[in-house]
Write a protein that holds these residues in place. Structure first.
Motif, PDB file in Angstrom:
ATOM      1  N   THR A 130       0.845  -1.231   0.099  1.00  0.00           N
ATOM      2  CA  THR A 130      -0.147   0.017  -0.014  1.00  0.00           C
ATOM      3  C   THR A 130       0.821   1.277  -0.186  1.00  0.00           C
ATOM      4  O   THR A 130       1.809   1.257   0.800  1.00  0.00           O
ATOM      5  CB  THR A 130      -0.764  -0.114   1.068  1.00  0.00           C
ATOM      6  OG1 THR A 130      -1.786  -1.160   1.397  1.00  0.00           O
ATOM      7  CG2 THR A 130      -1.729   1.206   1.144  1.00  0.00           C
ATOM      8  N   THR A 178      -3.719   0.183  -2.682  1.00  0.00           N
ATOM      9  CA  THR A 178      -2.981  -1.136  -2.510  1.00  0.00           C
ATOM     10  C   THR A 178      -2.755  -1.994  -3.757  1.00  0.00           C
ATOM     11  O   THR A 178      -3.761  -2.171  -4.575  1.00  0.00           O
ATOM     12  CB  THR A 178      -3.984  -1.747  -1.450  1.00  0.00           C
ATOM     13  OG1 THR A 178      -3.916  -0.993  -0.043  1.00  0.00           O
ATOM     14  CG2 THR A 178      -3.030  -3.224  -1.213  1.00  0.00           C
ATOM     15  N   GLY A 221      -8.421   0.274  -2.834  1.00  0.00           N
ATOM     16  CA  GLY A 221      -8.357   1.454  -1.979  1.00  0.00           C
ATOM     17  C   GLY A 221      -8.849   2.588  -2.807  1.00  0.00           C
ATOM     18  O   GLY A 221      -9.954   2.458  -3.223  1.00  0.00           O
TER      19      GLY A 221
END
Length: 180
Positions: free
Chosen positions: A83, A156, A117
């Motif tokens: 991430t 991510t 994300g």
């Protein structure tokens, strides 16, 4: 603090306030003054604006296998995954040693990247590493790099896999993300 266009100097008009605004403050918004993370780089997000970005990498040494699968999925030991905060673009590289239990041009294995994300993007053949076996269990190493378009924010990146036939084996799997 923001960058200010330097003044045009005139005789007798250069004051401490002018120095602080046009010299000191401008030096404090340049990359050497902003650098807080070793191994990072800077990108421009707007006119006269720099943002520090940290490069990301992840590695999974463990060997994993997958039988024929028409869609991308995680291996038993997933990843690599990482991430990182990105802008609207990132350069992403993946690599792996891979082999298949059987030979032939129809026995292929793929490694690709899914993003979650701030951005949701499924793994795709468009930016995948794809290997074809010439001989059974003939392992090969490959890598591929792609420029991905993203939503800015925490993203991510996760490697996912698929196999067309036979049993594919993946090991020494790497992921590098250079956020822009």
């Amino acid at each position: 603090m923001v960058w200010t266009a330097p003044m045009t100097a005139t005789a007798g008009a250069f004051t401490a306030a002018n120095f602080n605004l046009h010299i000191r403050d401008n030096l404090n918004v340049q990359s050497p003054a902003l650098a807080t993370v070793i191994g990072s780089h800077f990108v421009s997000t707007a006119a006269n604006t720099l943002v520090q970005r940290k490069n990301a990498s992840a590695y999974v040494a463990t060997s994993n296998t997958m039988t024929a699968s028409g869609s991308y999925a995680d291996l038993a030991i997933p990843g690599p995954t990482y991430t990182v905060t990105t802008g609207t673009k990132a350069i992403v590289g993946i690599s792996a040693f891979t082999g298949n239990s059987a030979a032939g041009v129809t026995n292929r294995q793929w490694m690709s990247i899914a993003v979650s994300g701030a951005t949701t993007t499924a793994a795709s053949d468009t930016w995948a590493l794809m290997m074809t076996q010439n001989a059974a269990s003939n392992y090969q190493c490959a890598s591929v790099w792609t420029l991905m378009t993203l939503n800015a924010g925490a993203n991510t990146f996760t490697a996912q896999y698929r196999v067309s036939a036979g049993t594919g084996t993946f090991y020494s799997r790497g992921l590098v993300v250079i956020p822009l």
